[in-house]
Motif scaffolding. Structure first.
Motif, short mmCIF file in Angstrom:
data_model
loop_
_atom_site.label_atom_id
_atom_site.label_comp_id
_atom_site.label_asym_id
_atom_site.label_seq_id
_atom_site.Cartn_x
_atom_site.Cartn_y
_atom_site.Cartn_z
N GLY A 20 16.27 1.79 11.09
CA GLY A 20 17.70 1.50 10.92
C GLY A 20 17.94 0.31 10.01
N MET A 21 17.12 -0.72 10.15
CA MET A 21 17.26 -1.89 9.28
C MET A 21 16.97 -1.53 7.82
N GLY A 22 15.91 -0.75 7.62
CA GLY A 22 15.58 -0.34 6.27
C GLY A 22 16.67 0.51 5.64
N ALA A 23 17.26 1.43 6.43
CA ALA A 23 18.34 2.27 5.92
C ALA A 23 19.56 1.44 5.57
N ALA A 24 19.87 0.45 6.42
CA ALA A 24 21.02 -0.42 6.14
C ALA A 24 20.78 -1.25 4.88
N GLY A 25 19.56 -1.79 4.75
CA GLY A 25 19.26 -2.56 3.54
C GLY A 25 19.34 -1.72 2.28
N TYR A 26 18.87 -0.48 2.36
CA TYR A 26 18.94 0.43 1.22
C TYR A 26 20.40 0.74 0.88
N ALA A 27 21.21 0.99 1.90
CA ALA A 27 22.62 1.31 1.67
C ALA A 27 23.36 0.15 1.01
N PRO A 48 21.97 -5.26 8.52
CA PRO A 48 20.71 -4.82 9.15
C PRO A 48 20.79 -4.71 10.67
N LEU A 49 21.53 -5.62 11.32
CA LEU A 49 21.63 -5.55 12.77
C LEU A 49 22.44 -4.33 13.22
N LEU A 97 14.94 -8.43 5.68
CA LEU A 97 14.28 -7.43 6.51
C LEU A 97 12.92 -7.91 6.99
N MET A 98 12.20 -8.62 6.15
CA MET A 98 10.90 -9.15 6.56
C MET A 98 11.05 -10.16 7.69
N SER A 99 12.16 -10.91 7.67
CA SER A 99 12.38 -11.88 8.74
C SER A 99 12.62 -11.18 10.07
N TYR A 100 13.26 -10.01 10.05
CA TYR A 100 13.45 -9.27 11.29
C TYR A 100 12.14 -8.66 11.78
N LEU A 101 11.25 -8.33 10.87
CA LEU A 101 9.98 -7.73 11.25
C LEU A 101 9.09 -8.75 11.96
N PHE A 102 8.99 -9.94 11.39
CA PHE A 102 8.09 -10.97 11.93
C PHE A 102 8.83 -12.09 12.66
N GLY A 103 10.15 -12.10 12.56
CA GLY A 103 10.94 -13.10 13.26
C GLY A 103 11.14 -14.36 12.45
N ASN A 104 12.39 -14.73 12.24
CA ASN A 104 12.72 -16.00 11.62
C ASN A 104 14.09 -16.42 12.14
#
Length: 293
Positions: free
Chosen positions: A67-74, A85-86, A140-147
Protein backbone atom coordinates in the motif's frame (compact mmCIF):
# COMPACT_ATOMS: atom_id res chain seq x y z
CA UNK A 1 2.89 23.90 23.47
CA UNK A 2 6.25 25.70 23.23
CA UNK A 3 5.97 26.69 26.91
CA UNK A 4 5.43 23.02 27.81
CA UNK A 5 8.63 21.92 26.06
CA UNK A 6 10.62 24.73 27.74
CA UNK A 7 9.25 23.67 31.11
CA UNK A 8 10.32 20.08 30.45
CA UNK A 9 13.82 21.20 29.49
CA UNK A 10 14.09 23.29 32.66
CA UNK A 11 13.69 20.13 34.76
CA UNK A 12 17.13 18.92 33.65
CA UNK A 13 19.21 21.84 32.34
CA UNK A 14 22.25 19.63 31.77
CA UNK A 15 20.43 17.03 29.72
CA UNK A 16 21.32 17.35 26.03
CA UNK A 17 18.22 15.55 24.81
CA UNK A 18 15.77 17.63 26.83
CA UNK A 19 17.45 20.82 25.69
CA UNK A 20 17.16 19.71 22.06
CA UNK A 21 13.56 18.61 22.65
CA UNK A 22 12.61 22.13 23.67
CA UNK A 23 14.15 23.62 20.54
CA UNK A 24 13.45 21.15 17.72
CA UNK A 25 9.99 20.47 16.37
CA UNK A 26 11.04 17.16 14.79
CA UNK A 27 11.99 15.75 18.21
CA UNK A 28 8.69 16.93 19.67
CA UNK A 29 6.83 15.24 16.82
CA UNK A 30 8.83 12.05 17.36
CA UNK A 31 8.06 11.97 21.09
CA UNK A 32 4.35 12.54 20.49
CA UNK A 33 4.33 9.86 17.78
CA UNK A 34 5.78 7.34 20.22
CA UNK A 35 3.20 8.19 22.86
CA UNK A 36 0.30 8.02 20.40
CA UNK A 37 1.46 4.67 19.01
CA UNK A 38 1.87 3.31 22.54
CA UNK A 39 -1.84 3.72 23.30
CA UNK A 40 -2.95 1.39 20.53
CA UNK A 41 0.11 -0.83 21.00
CA UNK A 42 -0.75 -1.67 24.60
CA UNK A 43 -4.47 -2.24 24.05
CA UNK A 44 -4.36 -4.23 20.83
CA UNK A 45 -1.16 -5.99 21.89
CA UNK A 46 -3.13 -7.49 24.76
CA UNK A 47 -5.72 -8.91 22.38
CA UNK A 48 -3.05 -10.20 19.99
CA UNK A 49 -1.24 -11.97 22.82
CA UNK A 50 -4.45 -13.46 24.22
CA UNK A 51 -5.67 -14.70 20.80
CA UNK A 52 -2.15 -15.81 19.79
CA UNK A 53 -2.21 -14.12 16.38
CA UNK A 54 1.29 -12.66 16.43
CA UNK A 55 2.18 -14.07 13.02
CA UNK A 56 -1.03 -12.69 11.54
CA UNK A 57 0.12 -9.28 12.76
CA UNK A 58 3.46 -9.94 11.07
CA UNK A 59 1.79 -10.75 7.74
CA UNK A 60 -0.33 -7.62 7.94
CA UNK A 61 2.73 -5.55 8.84
CA UNK A 62 4.72 -6.69 5.83
CA UNK A 63 1.78 -6.38 3.46
CA UNK A 64 1.47 -2.65 4.17
CA UNK A 65 4.59 -2.07 2.07
CA UNK A 66 2.41 -2.79 -0.95
CA UNK A 67 0.00 0.00 0.00
CA UNK A 68 2.82 2.41 0.78
CA UNK A 69 4.53 1.64 -2.51
CA UNK A 70 1.28 2.13 -4.45
CA UNK A 71 0.65 5.45 -2.71
CA UNK A 72 4.19 6.63 -3.42
CA UNK A 73 3.84 5.65 -7.08
CA UNK A 74 0.50 7.45 -7.35
CA UNK A 75 1.97 10.64 -5.91
CA UNK A 76 5.12 10.63 -8.04
CA UNK A 77 3.77 9.34 -11.36
CA UNK A 78 0.03 10.07 -11.38
CA UNK A 79 0.21 13.34 -9.45
CA UNK A 80 -2.20 12.22 -6.70
CA UNK A 81 -0.91 14.47 -3.92
CA UNK A 82 -3.54 13.16 -1.49
CA UNK A 83 -2.10 9.62 -1.70
CA UNK A 84 -0.18 9.68 1.58
CA UNK A 85 1.91 6.56 2.36
CA UNK A 86 0.06 6.06 5.65
CA UNK A 87 -3.26 6.13 3.80
CA UNK A 88 -1.99 3.48 1.42
CA UNK A 89 -0.70 1.48 4.37
CA UNK A 90 -4.10 1.64 6.09
CA UNK A 91 -5.93 0.37 3.01
CA UNK A 92 -3.40 -2.42 2.44
CA UNK A 93 -3.47 -3.48 6.09
CA UNK A 94 -7.26 -3.68 6.18
CA UNK A 95 -7.35 -5.63 2.89
CA UNK A 96 -4.74 -8.08 4.19
CA UNK A 97 -6.65 -8.50 7.46
CA UNK A 98 -9.87 -9.11 5.54
CA UNK A 99 -8.27 -11.70 3.26
CA UNK A 100 -6.77 -13.58 6.20
CA UNK A 101 -10.12 -13.57 7.98
CA UNK A 102 -12.12 -14.70 4.94
CA UNK A 103 -9.80 -17.54 3.98
CA UNK A 104 -9.35 -18.70 7.58
CA UNK A 105 -13.02 -18.69 8.51
CA UNK A 106 -14.83 -19.32 5.23
CA UNK A 107 -12.58 -21.24 2.88
CA UNK A 108 -11.18 -23.67 5.42
CA UNK A 109 -7.62 -23.21 4.18
CA UNK A 110 -4.57 -23.65 6.36
CA UNK A 111 -4.09 -20.35 8.13
CA UNK A 112 -0.29 -20.53 8.16
CA UNK A 113 -0.21 -20.92 4.35
CA UNK A 114 -2.44 -17.88 3.88
CA UNK A 115 -0.34 -15.84 6.29
CA UNK A 116 2.87 -16.72 4.45
CA UNK A 117 1.34 -15.90 1.07
CA UNK A 118 0.02 -12.49 2.15
CA UNK A 119 3.32 -11.73 3.90
CA UNK A 120 5.36 -12.40 0.75
CA UNK A 121 2.94 -11.01 -1.85
CA UNK A 122 2.46 -7.73 0.04
CA UNK A 123 6.21 -7.19 0.21
CA UNK A 124 6.65 -8.10 -3.46
CA UNK A 125 3.96 -5.65 -4.60
CA UNK A 126 5.58 -2.90 -2.55
CA UNK A 127 9.03 -3.60 -3.98
CA UNK A 128 7.68 -3.48 -7.54
CA UNK A 129 5.90 -0.16 -6.99
CA UNK A 130 9.00 1.34 -5.36
CA UNK A 131 11.15 0.13 -8.27
CA UNK A 132 8.82 1.84 -10.77
CA UNK A 133 8.69 5.11 -8.81
CA UNK A 134 11.15 7.69 -10.17
CA UNK A 135 13.99 8.71 -7.85
CA UNK A 136 14.93 7.39 -4.43
CA UNK A 137 11.97 7.54 -2.08
CA UNK A 138 13.53 8.04 1.33
CA UNK A 139 10.09 8.40 2.94
CA UNK A 140 9.13 4.84 2.03
CA UNK A 141 12.49 3.52 3.21
CA UNK A 142 11.91 5.21 6.56
CA UNK A 143 8.64 3.30 6.96
CA UNK A 144 10.38 0.04 6.09
CA UNK A 145 13.18 0.37 8.65
CA UNK A 146 11.66 3.01 10.93
CA UNK A 147 12.60 6.65 11.34
CA UNK A 148 10.48 8.26 14.00
CA UNK A 149 12.38 11.54 13.52
CA UNK A 150 10.70 12.02 10.12
CA UNK A 151 7.15 12.09 11.53
CA UNK A 152 5.35 15.28 10.48
CA UNK A 153 2.44 17.14 12.04
CA UNK A 154 0.17 15.70 9.37
CA UNK A 155 1.31 12.20 10.37
CA UNK A 156 0.52 13.00 14.00
CA UNK A 157 -3.04 14.01 13.15
CA UNK A 158 -3.53 10.81 11.17
CA UNK A 159 -2.08 8.77 14.03
CA UNK A 160 -4.39 10.52 16.51
CA UNK A 161 -7.37 9.70 14.31
CA UNK A 162 -6.38 6.03 14.08
CA UNK A 163 -5.87 5.97 17.85
CA UNK A 164 -9.34 7.37 18.42
CA UNK A 165 -10.93 4.73 16.18
CA UNK A 166 -8.97 1.87 17.77
CA UNK A 167 -9.68 2.90 21.36
CA UNK A 168 -13.36 3.60 20.67
CA UNK A 169 -13.87 0.16 19.10
CA UNK A 170 -11.92 -1.53 21.90
CA UNK A 171 -14.10 0.13 24.55
CA UNK A 172 -17.40 -0.57 22.77
CA UNK A 173 -16.65 -4.22 21.96
CA UNK A 174 -14.24 -5.18 24.75
CA UNK A 175 -16.35 -7.97 26.23
CA UNK A 176 -17.04 -9.54 22.85
CA UNK A 177 -13.36 -9.37 21.86
CA UNK A 178 -12.33 -10.94 25.16
CA UNK A 179 -14.80 -13.79 24.58
CA UNK A 180 -13.43 -14.39 21.07
CA UNK A 181 -9.84 -14.30 22.36
CA UNK A 182 -10.24 -16.69 25.29
CA UNK A 183 -13.14 -19.05 24.54
CA UNK A 184 -14.36 -18.96 20.97
CA UNK A 185 -16.57 -22.05 21.28
CA UNK A 186 -18.35 -20.72 24.37
CA UNK A 187 -18.90 -17.39 22.64
CA UNK A 188 -20.41 -19.18 19.65
CA UNK A 189 -22.73 -21.21 21.89
CA UNK A 190 -23.93 -17.97 23.49
CA UNK A 191 -24.96 -16.68 20.07
CA UNK A 192 -22.09 -14.22 19.64
CA UNK A 193 -21.17 -13.61 15.97
CA UNK A 194 -17.63 -14.91 16.40
CA UNK A 195 -16.63 -14.41 12.77
CA UNK A 196 -17.65 -10.75 12.79
CA UNK A 197 -15.73 -10.01 15.96
CA UNK A 198 -12.71 -11.92 14.69
CA UNK A 199 -12.73 -9.64 11.64
CA UNK A 200 -13.01 -6.68 13.99
CA UNK A 201 -9.97 -7.88 15.95
CA UNK A 202 -7.98 -8.27 12.74
CA UNK A 203 -9.01 -4.76 11.67
CA UNK A 204 -7.81 -3.32 15.00
CA UNK A 205 -4.54 -5.18 14.55
CA UNK A 206 -4.19 -3.76 11.03
CA UNK A 207 -4.70 -0.17 12.18
CA UNK A 208 -2.24 -0.64 15.05
CA UNK A 209 0.36 -2.02 12.65
CA UNK A 210 0.04 1.17 10.58
CA UNK A 211 0.59 3.27 13.70
CA UNK A 212 3.65 1.31 14.80
CA UNK A 213 5.24 1.33 11.34
CA UNK A 214 5.90 5.05 11.79
CA UNK A 215 7.81 4.37 15.01
CA UNK A 216 9.92 1.25 14.50
CA UNK A 217 9.32 0.39 10.85
CA UNK A 218 7.55 -2.51 9.19
CA UNK A 219 10.37 -4.95 9.94
CA UNK A 220 10.13 -4.57 13.74
CA UNK A 221 6.40 -3.98 14.23
CA UNK A 222 5.76 -7.45 15.65
CA UNK A 223 8.24 -6.90 18.48
CA UNK A 224 6.74 -3.62 19.66
CA UNK A 225 3.22 -5.00 19.36
CA UNK A 226 3.92 -8.04 21.54
CA UNK A 227 6.84 -7.30 23.89
CA UNK A 228 5.13 -4.67 26.12
CA UNK A 229 2.06 -6.93 26.51
CA UNK A 230 4.30 -9.93 27.16
CA UNK A 231 6.21 -7.98 29.81
CA UNK A 232 2.98 -6.95 31.54
CA UNK A 233 1.66 -10.53 31.38
CA UNK A 234 4.63 -11.71 33.45
CA UNK A 235 3.04 -10.13 36.53
CA UNK A 236 -0.68 -10.03 35.81
CA UNK A 237 -3.36 -12.39 34.50
CA UNK A 238 -6.15 -9.82 34.08
CA UNK A 239 -6.37 -8.58 30.51
CA UNK A 240 -7.39 -5.07 31.53
CA UNK A 241 -4.36 -4.72 33.80
CA UNK A 242 -2.10 -6.18 31.12
CA UNK A 243 -3.31 -3.59 28.62
CA UNK A 244 -2.83 -0.68 31.04
CA UNK A 245 0.69 -1.79 31.95
CA UNK A 246 1.50 -2.49 28.31
CA UNK A 247 0.56 1.08 27.37
CA UNK A 248 2.81 2.43 30.14
CA UNK A 249 5.69 0.13 29.14
CA UNK A 250 5.37 1.07 25.46
CA UNK A 251 5.43 4.76 26.35
CA UNK A 252 8.50 4.19 28.51
CA UNK A 253 10.52 2.31 25.90
CA UNK A 254 9.60 4.63 23.01
CA UNK A 255 10.49 7.75 25.00
CA UNK A 256 13.66 6.22 26.47
CA UNK A 257 14.68 4.83 23.08
CA UNK A 258 14.32 8.26 21.51
CA UNK A 259 16.39 9.86 24.27
CA UNK A 260 19.14 7.21 24.30
CA UNK A 261 19.54 7.16 20.52
CA UNK A 262 19.75 10.95 20.20
CA UNK A 263 23.28 11.54 21.51
CA UNK A 264 25.17 8.73 19.72
CA UNK A 265 22.96 9.13 16.60
CA UNK A 266 21.72 5.53 16.60
CA UNK A 267 18.62 4.19 14.74
CA UNK A 268 15.80 5.01 17.12
CA UNK A 269 13.55 2.09 16.15
CA UNK A 270 16.27 -0.45 16.82
CA UNK A 271 17.07 1.10 20.22
CA UNK A 272 13.37 1.02 21.15
CA UNK A 273 13.11 -2.66 20.30
CA UNK A 274 16.30 -3.51 22.21
CA UNK A 275 14.92 -1.74 25.29
CA UNK A 276 11.58 -3.53 24.96
CA UNK A 277 13.36 -6.87 24.55
CA UNK A 278 15.64 -6.28 27.54
CA UNK A 279 12.70 -5.27 29.69
CA UNK A 280 10.76 -8.37 28.63
CA UNK A 281 13.66 -10.69 29.46
CA UNK A 282 14.20 -9.00 32.82
CA UNK A 283 10.49 -9.27 33.67
CA UNK A 284 10.34 -12.92 32.60
CA UNK A 285 13.42 -13.73 34.67
CA UNK A 286 12.09 -11.91 37.71
CA UNK A 287 8.70 -13.65 37.42
CA UNK A 288 10.46 -17.03 37.21
CA UNK A 289 12.49 -16.27 40.34
CA UNK A 290 9.38 -15.19 42.23
CA UNK A 291 7.58 -18.41 41.30
CA UNK A 292 10.50 -20.51 42.45
CA UNK A 293 10.75 -18.56 45.71
Amino acid sequence: MAELWRAVAALAPGNEFLQALAQNAFLQNALLAGLLASLACGVVGGYVMARRITYIAGAIAHSVLGGMGAAGYARAVLGWDWAHPLLGATVAALVAAGLIGVVSLRAGQREDTVIGAIWAVGMAVGVLFIARTPGYNSELMSYLFGNILMVSRADLWLMAGLDAVILAVAVLFHNQLVAVCFDEEFARLRGLPVGLHYFLLLALTALTVVLLSTVVGIIMVIALLTLPAGTAASFSRRLGAIMAWAVAIAMLVTSAGLALSFGPDLPTGAVIILLAGALYLAAAGLAWLLRRG
